[in-house]
Scaffold this active site. Structure first.
Site, PDB file in Angstrom:
ATOM      1  CE  LYS A  13      41.929  49.544  33.720  1.00 27.06           C
ATOM      2  NZ  LYS A  13      41.578  48.466  34.425  1.00 27.06           N
ATOM      3  NE  ARG A  88      45.404  52.812  36.886  1.00 23.89           N
ATOM      4  CZ  ARG A  88      45.390  51.829  35.901  1.00 23.89           C
ATOM      5  NH1 ARG A  88      45.694  52.091  34.463  1.00 23.89           N
ATOM      6  NH2 ARG A  88      45.198  50.511  36.080  1.00 23.89           N
ATOM      7  NE  ARG A 127      46.420  41.092  34.008  1.00 19.35           N
ATOM      8  CZ  ARG A 127      46.038  42.522  34.203  1.00 19.35           C
ATOM      9  NH1 ARG A 127      45.192  42.931  33.417  1.00 19.35           N
ATOM     10  NH2 ARG A 127      46.455  43.098  35.453  1.00 19.35           N
ATOM     11  NE  ARG A 160      50.067  43.673  34.246  1.00 22.15           N
ATOM     12  CZ  ARG A 160      48.976  44.785  34.148  1.00 22.15           C
ATOM     13  NH1 ARG A 160      48.402  44.654  32.902  1.00 22.15           N
ATOM     14  NH2 ARG A 160      48.867  45.296  35.075  1.00 22.15           N
ATOM     15  NE  ARG A 171      47.595  46.538  39.482  1.00 21.50           N
ATOM     16  CZ  ARG A 171      47.581  44.884  38.860  1.00 21.50           C
ATOM     17  NH1 ARG A 171      48.212  44.105  39.559  1.00 21.50           N
ATOM     18  NH2 ARG A 171      46.782  45.060  37.664  1.00 21.50           N
TER      19      ARG A 171
HETATM   20  P1  ADP Z   1      45.448  47.019  34.978  1.00 25.74           P
HETATM   21  O1  ADP Z   1      45.324  46.247  33.618  1.00 25.74           O
HETATM   22  O2  ADP Z   1      45.690  46.129  36.241  1.00 25.74           O
HETATM   23  O3  ADP Z   1      44.296  47.948  35.547  1.00 25.74           O
HETATM   24  P2  ADP Z   1      47.468  48.791  33.520  1.00 25.74           P
HETATM   25  O4  ADP Z   1      48.155  47.821  32.465  1.00 25.74           O
HETATM   26  O5  ADP Z   1      46.290  49.637  33.165  1.00 25.74           O
HETATM   27  O6  ADP Z   1      46.741  47.884  34.850  1.00 25.74           O
HETATM   28  O7  ADP Z   1      48.350  49.581  34.390  1.00 25.74           O
HETATM   29  C1  ADP Z   1      49.523  48.842  35.164  1.00 25.74           C
HETATM   30  C2  ADP Z   1      50.135  49.809  36.012  1.00 25.74           C
HETATM   31  O8  ADP Z   1      50.659  50.857  35.173  1.00 25.74           O
HETATM   32  C3  ADP Z   1      49.233  50.513  37.027  1.00 25.74           C
HETATM   33  O9  ADP Z   1      49.038  49.742  38.221  1.00 25.74           O
HETATM   34  C4  ADP Z   1      50.061  52.079  37.082  1.00 25.74           C
HETATM   35  O10 ADP Z   1      51.041  51.792  38.103  1.00 25.74           O
HETATM   36  C5  ADP Z   1      50.583  52.368  35.755  1.00 25.74           C
HETATM   37  N1  ADP Z   1      49.487  53.049  35.265  1.00 25.74           N
HETATM   38  C6  ADP Z   1      48.838  52.746  34.259  1.00 25.74           C
HETATM   39  N2  ADP Z   1      48.173  53.845  33.731  1.00 25.74           N
HETATM   40  C7  ADP Z   1      48.161  55.005  34.476  1.00 25.74           C
HETATM   41  C8  ADP Z   1      47.685  56.070  34.558  1.00 25.74           C
HETATM   42  N3  ADP Z   1      46.865  56.608  33.835  1.00 25.74           N
HETATM   43  N4  ADP Z   1      48.396  56.848  35.571  1.00 25.74           N
HETATM   44  C9  ADP Z   1      49.292  56.585  36.451  1.00 25.74           C
HETATM   45  N5  ADP Z   1      49.660  55.167  36.461  1.00 25.74           N
HETATM   46  C10 ADP Z   1      49.395  54.330  35.699  1.00 25.74           C
HETATM   47  P1  ADP Z   2      42.214  45.090  33.027  1.00 21.44           P
HETATM   48  O1  ADP Z   2      42.933  45.932  31.583  1.00 21.44           O
HETATM   49  O2  ADP Z   2      40.852  46.189  33.486  1.00 21.44           O
HETATM   50  O3  ADP Z   2      43.213  45.124  33.977  1.00 21.44           O
HETATM   51  P2  ADP Z   2      42.033  42.772  31.573  1.00 21.44           P
HETATM   52  O4  ADP Z   2      41.461  43.022  30.026  1.00 21.44           O
HETATM   53  O5  ADP Z   2      43.489  42.604  31.594  1.00 21.44           O
HETATM   54  O6  ADP Z   2      41.866  43.804  32.598  1.00 21.44           O
HETATM   55  O7  ADP Z   2      41.417  41.298  31.975  1.00 21.44           O
HETATM   56  C1  ADP Z   2      41.866  40.774  33.348  1.00 21.44           C
HETATM   57  C2  ADP Z   2      41.919  39.216  32.815  1.00 21.44           C
HETATM   58  O8  ADP Z   2      40.402  38.659  32.916  1.00 21.44           O
HETATM   59  C3  ADP Z   2      42.540  38.683  31.994  1.00 21.44           C
HETATM   60  O9  ADP Z   2      43.299  37.491  32.210  1.00 21.44           O
HETATM   61  C4  ADP Z   2      41.615  38.432  30.837  1.00 21.44           C
HETATM   62  O10 ADP Z   2      41.692  37.556  29.869  1.00 21.44           O
HETATM   63  C5  ADP Z   2      40.279  38.044  31.432  1.00 21.44           C
HETATM   64  N1  ADP Z   2      39.042  38.665  31.092  1.00 21.44           N
HETATM   65  C6  ADP Z   2      38.652  39.828  30.817  1.00 21.44           C
HETATM   66  N2  ADP Z   2      37.433  40.158  30.505  1.00 21.44           N
HETATM   67  C7  ADP Z   2      36.571  38.891  30.867  1.00 21.44           C
HETATM   68  C8  ADP Z   2      35.381  38.664  31.015  1.00 21.44           C
HETATM   69  N3  ADP Z   2      34.398  39.139  30.593  1.00 21.44           N
HETATM   70  N4  ADP Z   2      35.109  37.129  31.648  1.00 21.44           N
HETATM   71  C9  ADP Z   2      36.182  36.443  31.913  1.00 21.44           C
HETATM   72  N5  ADP Z   2      37.461  36.844  31.896  1.00 21.44           N
HETATM   73  C10 ADP Z   2      37.888  37.986  31.466  1.00 21.44           C
END
Ligand code: ADP
Ligand code: ADP
Ligand code: ZN
Length: 223
Positions: A13, A88, A127, A160, A171
Site C-alpha cells: 500500500k 480499516r 521491510r 519497524r 496484525r
Molecule cells: P501496514 O503498512 O503494516 O499496513 P500501516 O503503516 O498502514 O501498516 O499502519 C501501522 C499501524 O498503525 C497499524 O497496524 C494500526 O495499528 C495503525 N493504523 C494505521 N492506519 C489505521 C487505521 N486506519 N485505523 C486504525 N489503526 C490504524
Molecule cells: P504496506 O504499506 O501495504 O504495509 P509496503 O508498501 O510497506 O506495504 O511494502 C511492504 C514491503 O514490501 C516493503 O519492504 C516494500 O519495499 C516491499 N514491496 C512493496 N511492493 C513490492 C512488490 N511489488 N514486490 C516486492 N516487494 C515489494
C-alpha cells in the site's frame, strides 16, 4: 483523483500510494505514517496510538476518523488524495463517505492490493523504513543504494517495531476480522478494483493505472 488503497499489512500500500501520489500530483495520506510521526514526537495522539500499534491492534475509530477528516480538510487535499491504510473498519469507510458527502465529493476507486500470506511474511520481515522521511525499502526487492541509509535523505533505516513476527501475526488476525469487511463494503458499491499485488513494484503500478483508465472509460460511479 481520490483513491483509497486497501490490503493486508505488507501488501504494498505505502509503496504504490507514494507512486500514485507523484503520478496524480496529490498528497499521499498514510494514517500509519501520521501515527508513527506522532509517536516519535511524543504527542498525546502518539501516546494513545503507540498503546495500540505496539500490540498490533487498530487505533480506535473515533480518533482515526477525526484525524483523517482534519487531514483531508487541508488545502493540499482539495483536488485529490491517495489514502493509504484507511479505512480499516466499515465504520471508518462510513466516516469517509460522510466527510465526502458533506463536500459533495466521492471516491474514484478503492484499490485492493491482493497478496498471499506467504509473500506478506517475506515482505514484512525484510521491510526497512526511513526514520525521517518514511521512505520504504526491502532488503531483497528494493535495497537502498548504501546499506542502512535512505536514498532520498541519507537518514538511517530501521525495522519497524511492529514488523516482528508476533506483531505481524496479530496484525493479520486484525486484518481478517476488522478490515476484510471493508472490501465487501466497496465491492457492493461498485468502486472496488482488485489488483494482483504479486508482481514487481513497476508491474503492480502499471496494472493499477491501466485498471483506473479502463474504469474511467467505462463508467463514472462518482455521480
Ligand atoms: P501496514 O503498512 O503494516 O499496513 P500501516 O503503516 O498502514 O501498516 O499502519 C501501522 C499501524 O498503525 C497499524 O497496524 C494500526 O495499528 C495503525 N493504523 C494505521 N492506519 C489505521 C487505521 N486506519 N485505523 C486504525 N489503526 C490504524
Ligand atoms: P504496506 O504499506 O501495504 O504495509 P509496503 O508498501 O510497506 O506495504 O511494502 C511492504 C514491503 O514490501 C516493503 O519492504 C516494500 O519495499 C516491499 N514491496 C512493496 N511492493 C513490492 C512488490 N511489488 N514486490 C516486492 N516487494 C515489494
Ligand atoms: Zn529518508
Amino acid at each position: 483523483m481520490r483513491l483509497v488503497i486497501l490490503g493486508a499489512p505488507g501488501a504494498g500500500k505505502g509503496t504504490q500510494a507514494s507512486r500514485l501520489a507523484t503520478y496524480f500530483n496529490c498528497p499521499h495520506v498514510s494514517t500509519g505514517e501520521i501515527f508513527r510521526r506522532a509517536i516519535k514526537d511524543q504527542t498525546r495522539l502518539g501516546k494513545e496510538a503507540d498503546f495500540h500499534i505496539s500490540k498490533g491492534q487498530l487505533v480506535p475509530d473515533d480518533i482515526t476518523i477525526e484525524l483523517v477528516e482534519q487531514r483531508i480538510e487541508e488545502p493540499d487535499s482539495q483536488f485529490g488524495f491517495i489514502l493509504d491504510g484507511y479505512p480499516r473498519t466499515p465504520n471508518q469507510a462510513i466516516g469517509l463517505d460522510d466527510i465526502l458527502r458533506q463536500k459533495s465529493l466521492c471516491l474514484d476507486a478503492a484499490i485492493h492490493l491482493d497478496l498471499s500470506e506467504k509473500e506478506i511474511y517475506r515482505r514484512l520481515g525484510n521491510r526497512r523504513v526511513c526514520t525521517i522521511c518514511g521512505a520504504i525499502y526491502h532488503l531483497d526487492s528494493l535495497p537502498p543504494k548504501h546499506p542502512g541509509l535512505c536514498d532520498r535523505c541519507g537518514s538511517p533505516l530501521v525495522q519497524r517495531e511492529d514488523d516482528h513476527l508476533d506483531t505481524i501475526k496479530a496484525r493479520l488476525v486484525v486484518y481478517r476480522q476488522m478490515t476484510k469487511p471493508v472490501l465487501s463494503y466497496y465491492k457492493n458499491r461498485g468502486t472496488l478494483l482488485v489488483i494482483d499485488g504479486e508482481g514487481d513494484i513497476d508491474k503492480v503500478f502499471k496494472t493499477i493505472i491501466n485498471s483506473l483508465e479502463t474504469r474511467s472509460l467505462k463508467t463514472n460511479d462518482c455521480h
